[in-house]
Design a protein around this motif. Structure first.
Motif, PDB file in Angstrom:
ATOM      1  N   ASP A 267       0.866  -1.187   0.000  1.00 12.97           N
ATOM      2  CA  ASP A 267       0.000   0.000   0.000  1.00 12.97           C
ATOM      3  C   ASP A 267       0.901   1.235   0.000  1.00 12.97           C
ATOM      4  N   ASP A 268       1.046   1.829  -1.179  1.00 11.19           N
ATOM      5  CA  ASP A 268       1.828   3.056  -1.326  1.00 11.19           C
ATOM      6  C   ASP A 268       0.911   4.163  -1.851  1.00 11.19           C
ATOM      7  N   SER A 269      -0.273   4.242  -1.248  1.00 15.30           N
ATOM      8  CA  SER A 269      -1.284   5.177  -1.726  1.00 15.30           C
ATOM      9  C   SER A 269      -0.846   6.633  -1.619  1.00 15.30           C
ATOM     10  N   LYS A 270       0.089   6.923  -0.725  1.00  8.74           N
ATOM     11  CA  LYS A 270       0.547   8.308  -0.561  1.00  8.74           C
ATOM     12  C   LYS A 270       1.471   8.743  -1.709  1.00  8.74           C
ATOM     13  N   ALA A 271       1.801   7.819  -2.604  1.00  8.12           N
ATOM     14  CA  ALA A 271       2.604   8.175  -3.782  1.00  8.12           C
ATOM     15  C   ALA A 271       1.698   8.889  -4.779  1.00  8.12           C
ATOM     16  N   THR A 272       1.590  10.203  -4.626  1.00  9.40           N
ATOM     17  CA  THR A 272       0.643  10.974  -5.426  1.00  9.40           C
ATOM     18  C   THR A 272       1.293  11.687  -6.600  1.00  9.40           C
ATOM     19  N   ASN A 273       2.556  11.371  -6.892  1.00 10.11           N
ATOM     20  CA  ASN A 273       3.221  11.941  -8.060  1.00 10.11           C
ATOM     21  C   ASN A 273       4.230  10.948  -8.602  1.00 10.11           C
ATOM     22  N   VAL A 274       4.787  11.265  -9.742  1.00  6.83           N
ATOM     23  CA  VAL A 274       5.676  10.347 -10.464  1.00  6.83           C
ATOM     24  C   VAL A 274       6.881   9.949  -9.633  1.00  6.83           C
ATOM     25  N   ASP A 275       7.550  10.926  -9.036  1.00  9.70           N
ATOM     26  CA  ASP A 275       8.776  10.643  -8.297  1.00  9.70           C
ATOM     27  C   ASP A 275       8.507   9.738  -7.097  1.00  9.70           C
ATOM     28  N   ALA A 276       7.382   9.948  -6.424  1.00 11.68           N
ATOM     29  CA  ALA A 276       7.042   9.110  -5.276  1.00 11.68           C
ATOM     30  C   ALA A 276       6.855   7.655  -5.703  1.00 11.68           C
ATOM     31  N   THR A 277       6.220   7.437  -6.847  1.00 11.97           N
ATOM     32  CA  THR A 277       6.030   6.074  -7.336  1.00 11.97           C
ATOM     33  C   THR A 277       7.350   5.437  -7.732  1.00 11.97           C
ATOM     34  N   ILE A 278       8.195   6.171  -8.414  1.00 10.62           N
ATOM     35  CA  ILE A 278       9.525   5.653  -8.778  1.00 10.62           C
ATOM     36  C   ILE A 278      10.301   5.250  -7.531  1.00 10.62           C
ATOM     37  N   ASN A 279      10.274   6.108  -6.508  1.00  8.16           N
ATOM     38  CA  ASN A 279      10.975   5.799  -5.261  1.00  8.16           C
ATOM     39  C   ASN A 279      10.364   4.593  -4.566  1.00  8.16           C
ATOM     40  N   GLY A 280       9.029   4.505  -4.572  1.00  7.72           N
ATOM     41  CA  GLY A 280       8.366   3.400  -3.919  1.00  7.72           C
ATOM     42  C   GLY A 280       8.662   2.055  -4.554  1.00  7.72           C
ATOM     43  N   LEU A 281       8.899   2.060  -5.856  1.00  6.35           N
ATOM     44  CA  LEU A 281       9.193   0.810  -6.574  1.00  6.35           C
ATOM     45  C   LEU A 281      10.639   0.357  -6.412  1.00  6.35           C
ATOM     46  N   LYS A 303       5.412  11.087 -18.400  1.00  9.09           N
ATOM     47  CA  LYS A 303       6.330  10.350 -19.271  1.00  9.09           C
ATOM     48  C   LYS A 303       7.550   9.791 -18.535  1.00  9.09           C
ATOM     49  N   PRO A 304       8.179  10.542 -17.601  1.00  9.99           N
ATOM     50  CA  PRO A 304       9.352   9.989 -16.909  1.00  9.99           C
ATOM     51  C   PRO A 304       9.071   8.701 -16.152  1.00  9.99           C
ATOM     52  N   LEU A 305       7.828   8.528 -15.683  1.00  8.40           N
ATOM     53  CA  LEU A 305       7.486   7.293 -14.983  1.00  8.40           C
ATOM     54  C   LEU A 305       7.595   6.100 -15.915  1.00  8.40           C
ATOM     55  N   PHE A 306       7.045   6.224 -17.104  1.00  6.13           N
ATOM     56  CA  PHE A 306       7.027   5.097 -18.037  1.00  6.13           C
ATOM     57  C   PHE A 306       8.408   4.843 -18.632  1.00  6.13           C
ATOM     58  N   GLU A 307       9.201   5.882 -18.733  1.00  6.52           N
ATOM     59  CA  GLU A 307      10.604   5.697 -19.137  1.00  6.52           C
ATOM     60  C   GLU A 307      11.358   4.915 -18.074  1.00  6.52           C
ATOM     61  N   ASN A 308      10.951   5.087 -16.822  1.00  4.89           N
ATOM     62  CA  ASN A 308      11.625   4.420 -15.708  1.00  4.89           C
ATOM     63  C   ASN A 308      11.208   2.963 -15.547  1.00  4.89           C
ATOM     64  N   GLU A 332       2.494   3.046 -25.644  1.00  3.06           N
ATOM     65  CA  GLU A 332       3.636   3.716 -26.284  1.00  3.06           C
ATOM     66  C   GLU A 332       4.950   3.059 -25.879  1.00  3.06           C
ATOM     67  N   TYR A 333       5.044   2.614 -24.612  1.00  2.00           N
ATOM     68  CA  TYR A 333       6.286   2.030 -24.107  1.00  2.00           C
ATOM     69  C   TYR A 333       6.237   0.499 -24.047  1.00  2.00           C
ATOM     70  N   SER A 334       5.262  -0.076 -24.713  1.00  2.00           N
ATOM     71  CA  SER A 334       5.129  -1.543 -24.798  1.00  2.00           C
ATOM     72  C   SER A 334       5.081  -2.199 -23.418  1.00  2.00           C
ATOM     73  N   ILE A 335       4.327  -1.593 -22.524  1.00  2.00           N
ATOM     74  CA  ILE A 335       4.128  -2.126 -21.178  1.00  2.00           C
ATOM     75  C   ILE A 335       2.753  -2.781 -21.126  1.00  2.00           C
ATOM     76  N   LYS A 336       2.685  -3.983 -20.584  1.00  2.00           N
ATOM     77  CA  LYS A 336       1.403  -4.661 -20.449  1.00  2.00           C
ATOM     78  C   LYS A 336       0.477  -3.846 -19.560  1.00  2.00           C
ATOM     79  N   VAL A 337      -0.779  -3.702 -19.969  1.00  3.25           N
ATOM     80  CA  VAL A 337      -1.700  -2.860 -19.214  1.00  3.25           C
ATOM     81  C   VAL A 337      -3.110  -3.424 -19.249  1.00  3.25           C
ATOM     82  N   GLU A 338      -3.800  -3.280 -18.130  1.00  2.00           N
ATOM     83  CA  GLU A 338      -5.215  -3.638 -18.023  1.00  2.00           C
ATOM     84  C   GLU A 338      -5.989  -2.351 -17.729  1.00  2.00           C
ATOM     85  N   ALA A 365       0.921   7.355  -8.454  1.00  2.00           N
ATOM     86  CA  ALA A 365       1.531   8.508  -9.148  1.00  2.00           C
ATOM     87  C   ALA A 365       0.487   9.578  -9.451  1.00  2.00           C
ATOM     88  N   ALA A 366      -0.525   9.676  -8.610  1.00  2.00           N
ATOM     89  CA  ALA A 366      -1.622  10.625  -8.832  1.00  2.00           C
ATOM     90  C   ALA A 366      -2.387  10.827  -7.535  1.00  2.00           C
TER      91      ALA A 366
END
Length: 392
Positions: A267-281, A303-308, A332-338, A365-366
């Motif tokens: 549960d990383d719900s507090k990751a409300t922006n791109v950088d927080a999600t990158i750090n959480g992962l 975009k930086p999230l998907f590049e990461n 766009e980045y060939s990532i599997k998505v549902e 990330a939002a």
């Protein structure tokens, strides 16, 4: 002049405004519904609540606009301000944990509003938002801890550049007796403060003589812990590994738990922006991941999230108001998505797709307000959905 004798008016009717009203009973509170009665020519100090953007019609029609930080500058004790995009709350709480025995109190953007802080305390530790800094023109910290800055609150500020400018503003107001700990990318920013720069946790450990192996946190919380330790080192020349290691991280921040099948969920719900999600992962980049993304991205560049993440072993589950945007980036980045739209659908699909050693992560990330009351509401809902999954 005593602070409670100052003539002010207050824009906003939220937590900050109501706390100010307690301190200044004669002040008038305004919001957009009151604009017809708003005196555009008033020479009162106009204290703007942090949530009100600079393009608001009341702000544009006001004189003497200030923040509550400016209002209290004359009585503010030794202060530590903490800002940046991610980690502000944890770093603030860690600082309070380390400095409590030295008569400190924390608040500002979290917990106790600034106007309710005890003026007799020796140290104020203030989580400081870019919103507050935008309206601050005089007040400054004795120590400024600036965490890394990445895109956030673009809608409010108008651009990433203006967001950065707000975060850097304290440096313009500090003097030669103040200390600023800032990311290396801002090493050339003009300031009279004594500046220490860093690229990562190792830089700070090397500068202050910390043994990183004795600190029981991993990123993204390791940097928060080290920055908090810096304050005790600067003020009291002390290092206390046992005390920092006793600190407990808040819920909804890379919070691990297991389902009935003993599969790991985050549960990383507090990751409300791109950088927080990158750090959480970061701790899980070598694992098979099932990642929930989406919500209100506040106009930030995703975009930086998907590049990461495009080289990770993962499936993305898109929810929230920016579902289609998430799906488009994944394609766009060939990532599997549902395409799920809603959290309950995402959890159900994740559970069906996850293998025994897979990890399910909510790190959106939002922001959450498109579908939830808060990030905590979103995180609690996530855990309830996972815990209700059948064992078979």
């Amino acid at each position: 002049m005593k602070i409670n004798n100052k003539k002010i008016r207050i824009l906003g009717k939220g937590i900050t405004a109501l706390a100010l009203k307690d301190k200044f009973p004669n002040a008038t509170l305004y919001d957009d519904k009151d604009f017809d009665t708003y005196d555009k020519s008033s020479d009162e100090l106009t204290v703007v609540s942090p949530g009100i953007p600079p393009y608001n019609k009341m702000v544009l029609n006001s004189n003497n606009v200030i923040s509550d930080y400016d209002l209290f500058q004359d009585i503010m004790p030794f202060s530590i301000w903490i800002s940046g995009t991610n980690g502000k709350t944890t770093t603030t709480q860690m600082c309070q944990h380390l400095l409590n025995e030295y008569d400190s109190v924390c608040g500002g953007n979290i917990g106790i509003p600034l106007s309710h802080l005890d003026e007799n305390k020796k140290i104020w530790i203030l989580e400081t938002s870019s919103f507050t800094l935008h309206y601050t023109y005089k007040s400054k910290p004795n120590i400024y801890l600036l965490l890394p800055i990445t895109e956030d609150h673009i809608t409010w500020h108008g651009s990433f550049e203006e967001y950065k400018n707000a975060k850097l503003k304290p440096l313009e107001l500090m003097n030669e007796n103040d200390v600023a700990i800032i990311p290396s990318e801002f090493k050339d920013f003009k300031t009279d403060a004594f500046v220490i720069t860093y690229n990562n946790s190792d830089d700070l450990c090397n500068h202050f003589g910390f043994d990183k192996s004795k600190i029981n946190f991993k990123e993204p919380f390791l940097l928060d812990a080290i920055l908090a330790m810096v304050t005790r080192k600067i003020i009291f020349d002390e290092i206390n590994y046992d005390l920092i290691n006793q600190f407990k991280i808040d819920k909804h921040k890379v919070e691990e738990f297991f389902d009935k099948k003993n599969r790991l969920w985050i549960d990383d719900s507090k990751a409300t922006n791109v950088d927080a999600t990158i750090n959480g992962l970061t701790p899980y980049r070598k694992d098979n991941l099932h990642l929930i993304l989406g919500g209100d991205d506040k106009g930030a560049n995703l975009k930086p999230l998907f590049e990461n993440i495009n080289n990770l072993d993962l499936i993305v589950y898109a929810i929230g108001s920016n579902t289609d945007k998430i799906v488009d980036y994944c394609n766009e980045y060939s990532i599997k998505v549902e395409k799920c739209n809603y959290l309950y659908i995402a959890v159900e699909k994740m559970s069906n797709n996850m293998k025994e050693k897979s990890i399910g992560i909510l790190s959106p990330a939002a922001a959450s307000l498109d579908q939830f009351k808060s990030y905590a509401h979103r995180g609690n809902e996530f855990k309830e959905l996972v815990n209700s999954l059948s064992k078979y």
